[in-house]
Design a protein around this motif. Structure first.
Motif, PDB file in Angstrom:
ATOM      1  N   LYS A  28       0.812  -1.183   0.082  1.00  0.00           N
ATOM      2  CA  LYS A  28      -0.033   0.080   0.053  1.00  0.00           C
ATOM      3  C   LYS A  28       0.936   1.085  -0.031  1.00  0.00           C
ATOM      4  CE  LYS A  28      -4.207  -1.797   0.737  1.00  0.00           C
ATOM      5  NZ  LYS A  28      -5.398  -1.712   0.041  1.00  0.00           N
ATOM      6  N   ASP A  87      -4.046   1.947  -2.769  1.00  0.00           N
ATOM      7  CA  ASP A  87      -3.427   0.837  -3.572  1.00  0.00           C
ATOM      8  C   ASP A  87      -2.443   1.346  -4.735  1.00  0.00           C
ATOM      9  OD1 ASP A  87      -4.996  -0.930  -2.639  1.00  0.00           O
ATOM     10  OD2 ASP A  87      -6.481  -0.960  -4.021  1.00  0.00           O
ATOM     11  N   SER A  88      -2.486   2.759  -5.007  1.00  0.00           N
ATOM     12  CA  SER A  88      -1.407   3.359  -5.715  1.00  0.00           C
ATOM     13  C   SER A  88      -1.198   4.746  -5.800  1.00  0.00           C
ATOM     14  CB  SER A  88      -2.105   3.291  -7.407  1.00  0.00           C
ATOM     15  OG  SER A  88      -3.040   4.389  -7.556  1.00  0.00           O
TER      16      SER A  88
END
Length: 863
Positions: free
Chosen positions: A583, A608-609
């Motif tokens: 994460k 997540d990005s």
């Protein structure tokens, strides 16, 4: 119906170019059994030829896909030796050994890559058989320690398919209840619809024992029953005994043996061939509908791609010119679709092209502006220094407007960095888009390279011009400070607000919003990362950000609110990603050193990005939550912390500060509007026009057309493979269409009680050799040889559930295997008049006429 198997063989030919996976999908028969169970001998008897390798230990080390085809002449062909016909079957054996060693080595290694052999002969029935390595327990030679699992997995690859019949081979001189072949077959075929039992080595059973009850499917029943065969012994093989003579000896054995002669017409290799042919034919007919559907779906999946290859004409002189025009036009259309957006071929995995550029314009660029600019202590210190330096030695009574201009111009110049960075980001995204669009030109490598080089070069040219224009826009703003702008607050209003702290500064779009502060800025899923394991660990919640607060809920229905966090005095900072986590994390904290959430000083939120993190930061900026600049402040603590101002200077600083905020808000609004427009006009639109109007001319002038349109070897190979696959699928469907669907296949036999297969490991039933041994202490009530009629003969005794006593006059000595085997012909005519079998498939309880001490006496006999 016998024509079905040759049709499947034609399907094998049609799919020969498509690889092993297609071969495995066609109906066939897999021969499964333990090591040295006689599998290879059964195959040789079916072919009536010696052609398989022989020896001790594991000999079959690769699967052998054997296709038998009825023909007038006799010869063999290997798939890996196309065009070569083998008429000498010793050469066939040598080729199998050489091909096996080529893949597995010479020291007992195994491989799952099959050898494909086809034998044409007038002495065979059409069949497709697979000879698999024998199940072994102990590794030898170069075999790995897990050789048993490897062989098991290899066998499972074949027999687990619904299109595969299972020929389970078990020697008669071992306990059938412990047969590895039957256990494997039971795992993949619990209903027994695909399993056929074969009992070998009947002539090697101990004297006084036989497998009659097994072959009659009474002792350990299978749904499709058992077939007994007699193979050549090792002595016969060493002595070069002819297989035809061995088949005659097999026939004589069954006719002369008292336990088998009543079913001799259902025993032996010829009968096994006939049964396999019938079963495979029925199985083919049952599986063809599903197989046809699979072929049709494969054909539809490649039809669009093949349509392009169908029109390929290598001898056409205009082919390359047409292809070049089509490729450039397709590239232009694809580029425009990716930039402008289209419903065709939507990427659902990531943002790209125009969507990513939009995100740069409206999220990344505003975020960079605020992150670069906002440092409160640094700004106030610069204002105070400017005021003091303008006054010089004198003490000023009024706030100097020159200080305002000096500070504003310095702040405007700082905007150059974010503006130029946004140009770089857009340029990189355009080049990435070009690379994605040129993937369709991979058929022609030189064309692909030249297109990418020309367009990328033009994008970099436009990048330089765009940057020049962006810098010009900044210089224009610096050249004249318009204090008469309608949105500028002026000195009077600035002094009135000098006691207030303007929270909403550059980049906060909420400054000019109406009082309704509950407008939702952003919603989405975030993970609260710093909750301890004892309190539940990291959890994902649905977050809702407004201009006043950050709330999170259990789910996106927003019914169960978990917490509402006010945004007052909050700032955001980055957190390093941990080694074990995938994460990306950022944290919120209170500038007054208070707890943010319960007893936590920081609220760590994970995405997540990195793109998602940047997007959330941009949204928090709109709500007035700014990036942390504490590191910069700490570096200046020697001056900043000790810096003090008199009250008059402090009021002047606050006035200039408010003026700078107001004017920079105007500049920021203008820059946020003009920079995307400038980039769009000078870069994106220009690149689109260049591709549409000038790219083709540049390609013609860069290199010779023949060189540009030279096809890659990989593409030529793929085109040939796709065309062959397309033709193979069409031919296969045509072959299947030739099969008459009006013929009804033979229904499967009714189910039998095969629970013995599950109970075999817990309490294996006695083997046929021990069950039919005679006793020595008590006179037997059935013939001493144990080779009398089946136990289903009605008995004159009063017992109805026990096996009846054989009705023969007097005890008979054991029958020899030679010509004396016909010593009991008088009993044969009475067989057709017998009543139907009354013995159930389970073993009945012992009767008074059956000895109950069979097991102890067996061990004494063995001694």
């Amino acid at each position: 119906m016998e024509g079905l198997i040759p049709l499947v063989n034609r399907l094998q030919d049609a799919f020969a170019a498509l690889g092993q996976s297609c071969l495995l999908d066609l109906p066939q028969i897999a021969v499964v059994g333990g090591q040295s169970a006689g599998k290879s001998s059964v195959l040789e008897n079916c072919v009536s030829r010696d052609f398989l390798p022989r020896g001790s230990g594991i000999v079959t080390r690769r699967p052998l896909v054997l296709q038998l085809v009825t023909a007038k002449t006799e010869y063999a062909e290997f798939l890996h030796c196309k065009g070569r016909k083998f008429t000498d079957f010793d050469e066939v054996r040598q080729e199998i050994e050489v091909e096996t060693d080529r893949i597995t080595g010479v020291n007992k290694g195994i491989s799952s890559i099959p050898i494909n052999l086809r034998i044409y002969s007038p002495h065979v029935l059409s069949l497709t058989l697979i000879d698999l390595p024998g199940i072994t327990k102990v590794p030898v030679g170069d075999q790995p320690p897990d050789i048993e699992l490897q062989i098991r997995d290899m066998i499972m690859q074949f027999i687990a398919r619904e299109n595969c019949l299972i020929l389970a081979v078990t020697p008669a001189n071992t306990d059938l209840a412990n047969s590895d072949a039957l256990k494997l077959a039971k795992e993949v075929d619990p209903q027994g619809l695909r399993t056929i039992g074969v009992i070998t080595k009947l002539d090697l059973m101990d004297e006084g024992t036989d497998a009659r009850e097994i072959l009659e499917n009474k002792l350990l029943p299978l749904r499709r029953g058992y077939i007994g065969v007699v193979n050549r012994s090792q002595k016969d093989i060493d002595g070069k005994k002819d297989i035809k003579a061995a088949l005659l000896a097999e026939r004589k054995f069954f006719l002369s043996h008292p336990a088998y002669r009543h079913m001799a017409d259902r025993m032996g290799t010829p009968y096994l061939q006939k049964v396999l042919n019938q079963q495979l034919t029925n199985h083919i007919r049952d599986t063809l509908p599903a197989f046809r559907s699979k072929l049709q779906s494969q054909l539809l999946s490649i039809e669009h791609e093949v349509e392009v290859y169908k029109n390929f004409r290598p001898e056409d002189p205009t082919r390359k010119t047409k292809a070049l025009l089509q490729m450039v036009q397709q590239f232009s259309v694809d580029f425009e679709k990716r930039i402008e957006g289209s419903g065709d071929q939507v990427d659902t995995l990531e943002l790209s092209g125009g969507a990513k550029i939009n995100r740069i314009f409206h999220e990344r660029f505003p975020f960079e502006l605020v992150k670069m600019e906002f440092n409160e202590k640094e700004l106030r210190r610069e204002i105070s220094y400017a005021i003091k330096n303008i006054h010089g030695i004198r003490t000023g009574l009024f706030t100097p407007d020159m200080a305002f201009e000096a500070i504003v111009k310095k702040q405007i110049v700082k905007l150059k960095g974010p503006c130029l960075k946004s140009v770089d980001l857009v340029m990189q995204e355009l080049i990435n888009t070009v690379k994605k669009c040129t993937k369709k030109l991979a058929t022609y490598p030189r064309l692909c390279e030249e297109t990418e080089r020309i367009v990328a070069g033009y994008i970099r040219e436009r990048e330089e011009k765009t940057k020049d224009q962006v810098l010009l826009l900044i210089d224009i703003q610096v050249s004249y400070i318009n204090t008469n702008h309608e949105d500028f607050i002026g000195f009077a209003n600035a002094q009135q607000r000098s006691s207030q702290v303007n929270k909403s500064a550059v980049g906060n779009q909420g400054t000019n919003l109406p009082p309704s502060r509950q407008i939702v800025i952003r919603k989405g899923w975030l993970t609260i990362n710093n909750i301890g394991i004892m309190k539940g660990g990291s959890k994902e919640y649905w977050f809702v950000l407004t201009a006043e607060s950050l709330s999170w809920y259990k789910d996106d229905e927003e019914k169960e609110k978990k917490y509402m966090l006010p945004l007052d005095n909050l700032k955001v900072r980055d957190v390093e990603k941990s080694f074990m986590s995938s994460k990306h994390i950022f944290a919120l904290f209170n500038t007054e050193q208070r707890n943010v959430y319960k007893d936590y000083r920081f609220l760590e939120l994970a995405c997540d990005s990195q793109e998602e993190v940047d997007s959330w930061k941009a949204s928090l900026l709109r709500a007035g939550v700014y990036p942390d600049k504490s590191s910069t402040e700490n570096d200046e603590n020697g001056q900043a912390d000790n810096f003090s101002m008199d009250p008059q200077l402090e009021r002047q600083v606050e006035t200039i500060r408010n003026l700078v905020d107001s004017y920079m808000s105007i500049i920021n609004k203008c820059i946020r509007d003009l920079i995307p427009k400038t980039i769009m006009h000078l870069m994106i639109n220009n690149v689109k026009e260049f591709i549409n109007a000038e790219l083709l001319a540049h390609l013609y002038s860069s290199e010779d057309q023949n060189t540009l349109m030279e096809e890659s070897a990989e593409q030529a190979q793929r085109r040939d493979e796709m065309l062959r696959m397309y033709q193979a699928l069409k031919e296969a469907l045509a072959i299947i269409g030739d099969i008459s669907t009006s013929t009804v296949s033979t229904p499967a036999p009714p189910p039998v009680d095969d629970s013995w297969l599950q109970q075999a490991r817990r309490s294996p039933p006695p083997s046929p050799s021990t069950q039919r041994r005679p006793t020595l202490n008590n006179p037997p009530t059935r013939p001493l040889s144990g080779r009398g009629p089946a136990p289903a003969i009605p008995s004159p005794g009063p017992q109805s559930g026990a096996p009846p006593v054989p009705f023969r006059p007097g005890p008979l000595p054991p029958f020899p295997s030679g010509g004396e085997a016909h010593g009991g012909p008088p009993q044969v005519p009475s067989r057709p008049t017998r009543a139907p079998p009354s013995v159930p498939s389970r073993r009945p309880p012992p009767s008074p006429t059956r000895p109950t001490v069979i097991r102890p006496l067996d061990s004494s006999l063995l001694d």
